[in-house]
Design an enzyme around this catalytic site. Structure first.
Site, PDB file in Angstrom:
ATOM      1  N   SER A 167      40.275  35.511  50.086  1.00  0.00           N
ATOM      2  CA  SER A 167      41.559  34.875  49.808  1.00  0.00           C
ATOM      3  C   SER A 167      42.437  34.989  51.061  1.00  0.00           C
ATOM      4  O   SER A 167      42.075  34.463  52.101  1.00  0.00           O
ATOM      5  CB  SER A 167      42.219  35.527  48.586  1.00  0.00           C
ATOM      6  OG  SER A 167      43.432  34.895  48.260  1.00  0.00           O
ATOM      7  N   THR A 168      43.563  35.687  50.976  1.00  0.00           N
ATOM      8  CA  THR A 168      44.489  35.797  52.113  1.00  0.00           C
ATOM      9  C   THR A 168      43.787  36.360  53.348  1.00  0.00           C
ATOM     10  O   THR A 168      43.168  37.415  53.285  1.00  0.00           O
ATOM     11  CB  THR A 168      45.672  36.704  51.748  1.00  0.00           C
ATOM     12  OG1 THR A 168      46.256  36.243  50.543  1.00  0.00           O
ATOM     13  CG2 THR A 168      46.713  36.711  52.851  1.00  0.00           C
ATOM     14  N   HIS A 194      40.075  31.052  48.171  1.00  0.00           N
ATOM     15  CA  HIS A 194      41.226  30.571  47.414  1.00  0.00           C
ATOM     16  C   HIS A 194      41.999  29.574  48.271  1.00  0.00           C
ATOM     17  O   HIS A 194      42.616  29.951  49.265  1.00  0.00           O
ATOM     18  CB  HIS A 194      42.144  31.732  47.031  1.00  0.00           C
ATOM     19  CG  HIS A 194      41.515  32.692  46.071  1.00  0.00           C
ATOM     20  ND1 HIS A 194      42.025  33.946  45.837  1.00  0.00           N
ATOM     21  CD2 HIS A 194      40.433  32.589  45.263  1.00  0.00           C
ATOM     22  CE1 HIS A 194      41.285  34.577  44.944  1.00  0.00           C
ATOM     23  NE2 HIS A 194      40.301  33.767  44.588  1.00  0.00           N
ATOM     24  N   MET A 286      44.275  39.114  48.617  1.00  0.00           N
ATOM     25  CA  MET A 286      45.152  39.758  47.639  1.00  0.00           C
ATOM     26  C   MET A 286      44.466  39.819  46.288  1.00  0.00           C
ATOM     27  O   MET A 286      43.620  38.994  45.960  1.00  0.00           O
ATOM     28  CB  MET A 286      46.452  38.961  47.483  1.00  0.00           C
ATOM     29  CG  MET A 286      47.429  39.102  48.620  1.00  0.00           C
ATOM     30  SD  MET A 286      48.874  38.036  48.396  1.00  0.00           S
ATOM     31  CE  MET A 286      49.539  38.663  46.836  1.00  0.00           C
ATOM     32  N   ASP A 289      40.220  39.477  42.443  1.00  0.00           N
ATOM     33  CA  ASP A 289      39.204  38.486  42.104  1.00  0.00           C
ATOM     34  C   ASP A 289      37.892  38.847  42.791  1.00  0.00           C
ATOM     35  O   ASP A 289      37.862  39.107  43.986  1.00  0.00           O
ATOM     36  CB  ASP A 289      39.666  37.091  42.539  1.00  0.00           C
ATOM     37  CG  ASP A 289      38.731  35.988  42.074  1.00  0.00           C
ATOM     38  OD1 ASP A 289      38.060  36.183  41.044  1.00  0.00           O
ATOM     39  OD2 ASP A 289      38.690  34.936  42.722  1.00  0.00           O
TER      40      ASP A 289
END
Length: 345
Positions: A167-168, A194, A286, A289
């Site tokens: 993600s991030t 993401h 973050m 998940d």
């Protein structure tokens, strides 16, 4: 101590609304606002904020030039505001390459209404990247961290598919990783990053341009091929199964699922259809998940690697897996590509 934020946008209305949202959060405060990139560079030097939110289309100096200048002169975590278009995706990816840590969609209506979802997305991301800055500043005397390695490492055996969740910080991490995987890599790779639906095609094209492997946005029915990389389309869910010797299936997402695409869903499908023959890799991001999907993969006998804290932008997703004891190894980002090549090349 409050997180000090500099807000940069050529729209006075947008600066004001973003500032109101930030100041309403007890963890942070706006210490200044700028209407163009040149002002942002100057105010970063004088105010020394903890985080900057940055628009990309501005007069005098655009956002990408401002990001490059700030990262060269006085680095600070930067969140880009991006339009949800294909061209917006390209510009945002350029900003991430320049050094920005993450991005948020620039939706005037949503910001004007100040919905709880918009407020939470903005303030949570500011808080997350501020923690990254705090860690960098305290490296001279680091606090104790999660153990860098599990008690025993598990060799990677027969592997039918590699599934990467992130993600991030993921776009930059994936570019670093794929630059170090040579042509001739013999295992299909699936990426779950993401991202909004308008971003993943542009991101796949960017990876394809810098990697000797063939990278594409995944489509329903794609057959898993050696030397091919499949990026899960944003806004949808990706699953793998054994039909046609291994294939990808894309479907609409249940609105109750937070992440679209979801690492948990992709991992769970791999655990079901490729037990004992999946290598899952959890990179920077973050939240958590991927944790429950990793649990299923672990039970099925597959191998799980997690990125280490030092090389993560945000340690949330790898940490969630490590805390549960689901990982087989913890690796620095720069070591993952060479290790993949050694084990599976």
């Amino acid at each position: 101590m409050s997180i000090r934020v500099l807000v940069v946008d050529d729209s006075g209305f947008f600066r004001r609304r973003v500032s109101e949202i930030i100041n309403a959060d007890g963890r942070m405060e706006v210490v200044g606002s700028a209407s163009n990139g040149r002002e942002a560079v100057e105010m970063n030097a004088s105010l020394k904020p903890d985080v900057i939110t940055m628009d990309y289309e501005m007069p005098v100096m655009d956002g990408i030039t401002a990001v490059r200048t700030i990262m060269a002169q006085q680095p600070v975590p930067i969140l880009m505001f991006s339009s949800l278009t294909f061209e917006g995706a390209r510009v945002t990816l350029d900003a991430l390459d320049a050094g920005a840590l993450d991005f948020l969609s620039k939706n005037f209506d949503a910001v004007a209404k100040g919905t709880a979802e918009v407020k939470k997305a903005l303030t949570d991301k500011i808080a997350a990247v501020a923690r990254k800055q705090s860690r960098v500043l305290s490296e001279a005397s680091p606090a104790p961290t999660v153990s860098a390695r599990p008690a025993r490492s598990k060799p990677v055996g027969k592997t039918d598919v590699v599934v990467i969740g992130t993600s991030t910080g993921g776009p930059a991490a994936l570019q670093t990783l794929f630059k170090s995987i040579p042509a001739g890599f013999q295992t299909p790779i699936v990426i779950v990053q993401h991202m909004p639906g308008s971003f993943t095609k542009a991101f796949a094209e960017r990876l394809n341009g810098m990697s000797p492997l063939i990278v594409k946005e995944a489509e329903d029915g794609d057959v898993l091929k050696n030397g091919h990389v499949y990026v899960a389309p944003g806004g949808m869910q990706l699953m793998v199964d054994k039909r046609n010797g291994g294939s990808i299936h894309i479907h609409e997402s249940d609105q109750r699922i937070n992440y679209k695409p979801s690492v948990d869903i992709a991992f769970a499908s791999a655990a079901k259809h490729f037990p004992r023959s999946t290598l899952a890799i959890v990179l920077t991001g973050m939240g958590s998940d991927g944790k429950e999907g990793a649990r299923l993969l672990k039970s099925s006998g597959s191998t799980i690697w997690a990125q280490d804290e030092e090389s993560c932008v945000i340690f949330g997703m790898p940490l969630a897996v490590i805390k549960e004891g689901l990982n087989d190894e913890v690796l620095a980002l720069q070591d993952i590509g060479p290790r993949l090549s050694k084990e599976l090349g």
